[in-house]
Design a protein around this motif. Structure first.
Motif, short mmCIF file in Angstrom:
data_model
loop_
_atom_site.label_atom_id
_atom_site.label_comp_id
_atom_site.label_asym_id
_atom_site.label_seq_id
_atom_site.Cartn_x
_atom_site.Cartn_y
_atom_site.Cartn_z
N TYR B 131 0.79 -1.23 0.00
CA TYR B 131 0.00 0.00 0.00
C TYR B 131 0.82 1.29 0.00
N VAL B 168 -8.72 2.95 10.19
CA VAL B 168 -8.41 2.67 8.79
C VAL B 168 -9.70 2.37 8.05
N ASP B 169 -9.87 3.03 6.91
CA ASP B 169 -11.03 2.73 6.08
C ASP B 169 -10.99 1.28 5.63
N GLU B 170 -12.14 0.79 5.32
CA GLU B 170 -12.17 -0.54 4.72
C GLU B 170 -11.39 -0.51 3.42
N SER B 172 -10.29 -1.50 -0.20
CA SER B 172 -10.63 -2.22 -1.42
C SER B 172 -9.30 -2.69 -1.98
N ARG B 174 -7.61 -3.31 -4.41
CA ARG B 174 -7.30 -3.21 -5.85
C ARG B 174 -5.79 -3.36 -6.04
#
Lengths: 251, 180
Positions: B131, B168-170, B172, B174
């Motif tokens: 990330y 922390v946001d969920e 995705s 990708r």
């Protein structure tokens, strides 16, 4: 709440300084010089400690170790030039190792054949050369009996390698007489040291030994792409000393 | 200018551009990974010095950047090398302590760093590679020597562990788009 990518970027300490190209080139050149000195050091160790103290199972079929830096070994046109004009300031240039490297290069310009890894005797251990230079290195290798995740994976890879054996050769890893228990792996400079708790190495130069070497190289290169040489120990004692990863087929 | 001189200059420029492109992001990644900018710079500089040493071979690889990333991670994960780097970095830091004028860290940044410190080495590695460097799972798997599924699960566990320290946001999951 925050996006994971944004959170990480916010905590990275801010923009990094641009690379110090001069420093990188100087360090790169030092590494090149160290490579020469490293090979020479092995040769000097052979000379200084004497044949009695030197053991190698691969000694009857020595691996070829070209001296980097000798004419024709490096293609200058494909190597970034060092234009800082400061030359090398390698630590290795300060002592007898460098002297040996220079002599090796000035001698015949031929490749040096390194016949094995040293394993010092008690008498050698008491000598000044060992105390000053070799013991710290030897101890470092032993102390670095790594418990790192990567090393465990390399151990698994070595143990699990089905590895297609070269045509006409038996597969070392499928031989039940070879009990491979990887006890430790250490990266000492550009050397990968594999220390097996039990290793019944095949006879030097045998097809089995060659198959084993090829698979060592393949596995080590996968996990340690920066490796240049491999030393294989059997319970802390040299078993096989493999050289010149740069020239191995799997690389 | 002779053809050979032009070729040498071209290779030199090529290496310089390679450093300029990859060095800053790798320093950022290693800063997150080890928590010290100076140590990160030391490790990354060593990795690029090795790339310089082996440039003839490295430049011919499909992804020279992947090579230098892997070497940097290897260097960082070697305790001995890390110890050496810290020692040299401390010396460098001592020499320029009076020159630095860093902005104080915000509470959020500190929370992220504290959270990262508490992750396991393996969790921190996959999180940063995945990330921060935005590498695809396959490359993270290649660098860490894990299977892609192991990388995915380790990443998920790392996010959950980090979530205990900072919201922390969920995610995705990708695939990264910046993988050289």
């Amino acid at each position: 709440m925050g996006d994971i990518r944004q959170l990480l970027r916010s905590a990275d300490g801010g923009p990094a300084s641009p690379p110090d190209h001069d420093a990188i080139r100087r360090r790169g050149r030092r590494l090149m010089a160290g490579r020469v000195a490293g090979v020479a050091a092995s040769v000097v160790a052979l000379a200084v400690l004497g044949g009695v103290a030197l053991q190698t199972l691969a000694g009857e079929s020595p691996a070829r170790a070209p001296v980097v830096g000798q004419p024709g070994d490096q293609d200058e046109a494909e190597q970034p030039s060092d234009d800082d004009g400061q030359g090398e300031s390698s630590d290795a240039n300060e002592d007898w190792v460098d002297q040996a490297a220079m002599e090796a290069q000035e001698g015949s310009g031929q490749a040096i054949w390194v016949v094995g890894y040293f394993y010092p005797s008690d008498e050698d251990m008491a000598g000044p050369e060992f105390a000053d230079r070799l013991e710290p290195r030897w101890k470092r290798v032993q102390d670095e009996a790594a418990d790192l995740d990567r090393d465990e994976r390399l151990g698994q890879a070595l143990g699990e390698l089905p590895g297609p054996a070269p045509a006409g050769m038996s597969n070392a890893w499928q031989d039940p007489s070879l009990e491979l228990e990887l006890g430790a792996v250490a990266l000492d400079g550009a050397e990968v040291v594999l220390d097996f708790e039990q290793l019944q190495a095949p006879a030097a130069g045998s097809a089995q030994a060659m198959a084993m070497q090829a698979q060592f190289e393949q596995a080590v290169f996968h996990y340690y792409p920066e490796a240049e040489t491999i030393c294989v120990l059997d319970d802390g004692q040299p078993a096989i000393w493999l050289h010149d990863m740069a020239g191995c087929p799997s690389r | 200018m002779a053809a050979r001189e032009r070729q040498v200059a071209g290779v030199r420029d090529e290496f310089t551009a390679f450093c300029d492109d990859e060095y800053p992001r790798l320093v950022g990644a290693l800063t997150l990974w080890c928590g010290h900018r100076e140590v990160a710079e030391e490790v990354v500089q060593e990795a690029f010095a090795r790339a310089f040493r082996d440039w003839r071979r490295v430049r011919g690889l499909d992804q020279p950047a992947a090579w230098v990333r892997r070497v940097a991670i290897n260097l960082a994960t070697s305790r001995f090398r890390r110890w050496q780097a810290e020692r040299r970095a401390n010396l460098r830091l001592a020499g320029r302590r009076h020159e630095t004028d860093q902005q104080p860290d915000t509470a959020d940044e500190l929370a992220v760093r504290r959270g990262l410190e508490r992750l396991s080495e393996a969790q921190r590695t996959v999180l940063v590679l995945r990330y921060y460097l935005d590498l695809p799972v396959a490359e993270v798997a290649a660098i860490t020597g894990r299977s892609p599924s192991a990388v995915t699960s380790a990443t998920q566990r790392a996010i959950e562990a980090l979530g205990e320290h900072v919201e922390v946001d969920e995610v995705s999951d990708r695939e990264g788009s910046n993988h050289g």
